[in-house]
Design an enzyme around this catalytic site. Sequence first.
Site, PDB file in Angstrom:
ATOM      1  N   GLU A   1       0.796  -1.222   0.044  1.00  0.00           N
ATOM      2  CA  GLU A   1       0.085  -0.148  -0.053  1.00  0.00           C
ATOM      3  C   GLU A   1       0.841   1.137  -0.144  1.00  0.00           C
ATOM      4  O   GLU A   1       2.042   1.199   0.734  1.00  0.00           O
ATOM      5  CB  GLU A   1      -0.915  -0.047   1.368  1.00  0.00           C
ATOM      6  CG  GLU A   1      -1.923  -0.933   1.268  1.00  0.00           C
ATOM      7  CD  GLU A   1      -1.528  -2.207   2.072  1.00  0.00           C
ATOM      8  OE1 GLU A   1      -0.571  -1.886   2.839  1.00  0.00           O
ATOM      9  OE2 GLU A   1      -2.203  -3.313   2.074  1.00  0.00           O
TER      10      GLU A   1
ATOM     11  N   TYR B   1       7.614   2.765  -7.463  1.00  0.00           N
ATOM     12  CA  TYR B   1       6.835   1.395  -7.264  1.00  0.00           C
ATOM     13  C   TYR B   1       6.442   0.730  -9.091  1.00  0.00           C
ATOM     14  O   TYR B   1       6.725  -0.239  -9.612  1.00  0.00           O
ATOM     15  CB  TYR B   1       5.617   1.272  -6.631  1.00  0.00           C
ATOM     16  CG  TYR B   1       5.859   1.223  -5.153  1.00  0.00           C
ATOM     17  CD1 TYR B   1       7.110   0.729  -4.609  1.00  0.00           C
ATOM     18  CD2 TYR B   1       5.360   2.161  -4.339  1.00  0.00           C
ATOM     19  CE1 TYR B   1       7.406   0.824  -3.332  1.00  0.00           C
ATOM     20  CE2 TYR B   1       5.814   2.515  -3.001  1.00  0.00           C
ATOM     21  CZ  TYR B   1       6.610   1.850  -2.412  1.00  0.00           C
ATOM     22  OH  TYR B   1       7.373   1.732  -1.201  1.00  0.00           O
TER      23      TYR B   1
END
Length: 159
Positions: free
Chosen positions: A111, A123
């Site tokens: 998350e 990411y």
Amino acid sequence: MTSAATLRQMTVGDLPAVLAIERSTFPFDAWSEGMLRGELADQPRTRHYIVAVADGGEVVGYAGLAAAGDQADVQTIAVSADRQRAGIGSAMLRALLDEATRRGAEAVFLEVRADNPPAQTMYERFGFERIGLRREYYDDGTDAIMMMRKLDEAENADG
């Protein structure tokens, strides 16, 4: 290893430096010392925590992975504000992905705060894809973007 820091396994002795980075990086939802001690107590069984250490011995970042069965979760990644954008976060993420692969994970989840575009970009660079949203996930009401990366031989080789 990066030009800016060397990576090694986190120990309880690193907690004062890690907590200082944690509190400055995540002021609204910082992990407590007890939470971090609990994570370290599960090393190496289901956890893998690392620190990035600068040439002078200063801890300038840390990261953690939870792994069980064929799934792993990036628990946290943080780099001191004055050391960001130097490749330390990327080096730590690569180390976590390598560890997930070593442990037999087929996918890695995480998350990330919806208000943290630089982390989201990192990411995505590593092949993570958005898979959902957790509304008001963080203590200050900020949403969390859920992301996942499948691990397979081709991706592991490319990394």
